[in-house]
Design an enzyme around this catalytic site. Sequence first.
Site, PDB file in Angstrom:
ATOM      1  CE  LYS A  68      -3.753  -2.506   2.210  1.00 17.26           C
ATOM      2  NZ  LYS A  68      -4.555  -2.811   3.398  1.00 17.26           N
TER       3      LYS A  68
ATOM      4  CD  GLN B 123      -3.385  -4.482   6.439  1.00 19.88           C
ATOM      5  OE1 GLN B 123      -3.483  -3.430   5.829  1.00 19.88           O
ATOM      6  NE2 GLN B 123      -3.826  -5.622   5.951  1.00 19.88           N
TER       7      GLN B 123
ATOM      8  CG  ASP C 262      -9.258  -0.112   4.894  1.00 10.77           C
ATOM      9  OD1 ASP C 262      -9.186  -0.521   3.719  1.00 10.77           O
ATOM     10  OD2 ASP C 262      -8.430  -0.401   5.776  1.00 10.77           O
TER      11      ASP C 262
HETATM   12  N1  GUN Z   1      -6.992  -6.997   6.067  1.00  6.28           N
HETATM   13  C1  GUN Z   1      -7.399  -7.720   5.006  1.00  6.28           C
HETATM   14  N2  GUN Z   1      -7.888  -6.911   4.045  1.00  6.28           N
HETATM   15  C2  GUN Z   1      -7.794  -5.654   4.521  1.00  6.28           C
HETATM   16  C3  GUN Z   1      -8.130  -4.385   3.974  1.00  6.28           C
HETATM   17  O1  GUN Z   1      -8.647  -4.231   2.866  1.00  6.28           O
HETATM   18  N3  GUN Z   1      -7.846  -3.326   4.777  1.00  6.28           N
HETATM   19  C4  GUN Z   1      -7.311  -3.462   6.017  1.00  6.28           C
HETATM   20  N4  GUN Z   1      -7.109  -2.363   6.726  1.00  6.28           N
HETATM   21  N5  GUN Z   1      -6.997  -4.614   6.540  1.00  6.28           N
HETATM   22  C5  GUN Z   1      -7.233  -5.704   5.791  1.00  6.28           C
END
Ligand code: GUN
Length: 293
Positions: A54, A98, A121
Amino acid sequence: MSAKLIDGKAVAADVRREVAEQVGAMQQKYGRVPGLATVLVGEDPASQTYVRMKVRACEEVGMRSIRKVLPADSTQSEVEALVRDLNDDPEIHGVLVQLPLPGHLDEEAVLSSIDLTKDVDGFHPVNIGRLAMKGREPLFIPCTPHGILELLDRTGVQLEGARAVVVGRSNIVGLPVALLLMHRNATVTICHSRSRPLSAFTRQADILVAAIGRPEMITADMVKPGVVVIDVGVNRVDDPTRARGYRLVGDVAFEEVREVASAITPVPGGVGPMTIAMLLKNTLISALRSSPL
Ligand code: GUN
């Protein structure tokens, strides 16, 4: 006949190019760019990889990324205090925590502490609540489900009136993608590990979204000829012929299902690249709300 391949890598590259252009325009007009803060608690290797991807993606489109890492034994108030600091920083337009968080932390409380206007998100309970309701708009749509809709739209798949079957009911994918498909007037069935017999449901699907996390579980006999298949699974299976000792497979038995489907996403290269592309898009949307072009 073999199914059309839905090329998530190519669509994601298009989205990233579109985002990069607008980031450039914002830089020209305002002398600043969108900023995304990532928060990683602990040292889970998969989460470290996702956060690294990311951060790199942000930099590639010219955005600013702010990377925060806290130890696995951080307290609830330490994590929430960091989120609040990021909320208060005007240079930051998106705050991403995350998941999964270490087990002793209250995930809902952490997600609720993210400023609603920076919840790129789309996991804040208010955003999910609005997504669930008719006539309410979430500020952000969760990235993987948003990416799936983008793939279906750019492939020209008719959603209105289609029978969509979602296998998996996670907060991150299954539930929100089912809601999005419903809002687009598909008739949606959500299946899960207790659905019996699963194949009776999956065989009805015009659009099948597999988000179960079980390698190659959806086989050719479980789908209807002409189905459009979206495979969200990313599973490691042992493969001694590969240098790293494993290969990635989806939740769908790709080689056999592609012979029955009309269109299908590969793994890797299908849904995966779209998640990060839509995160960048959400961060741009957030920044444009305060600095319109
Ligand atoms: N863990 C698995 N997929 C995601 C996501 O799209 N965003 C975040 N923050 N954590 C995740």
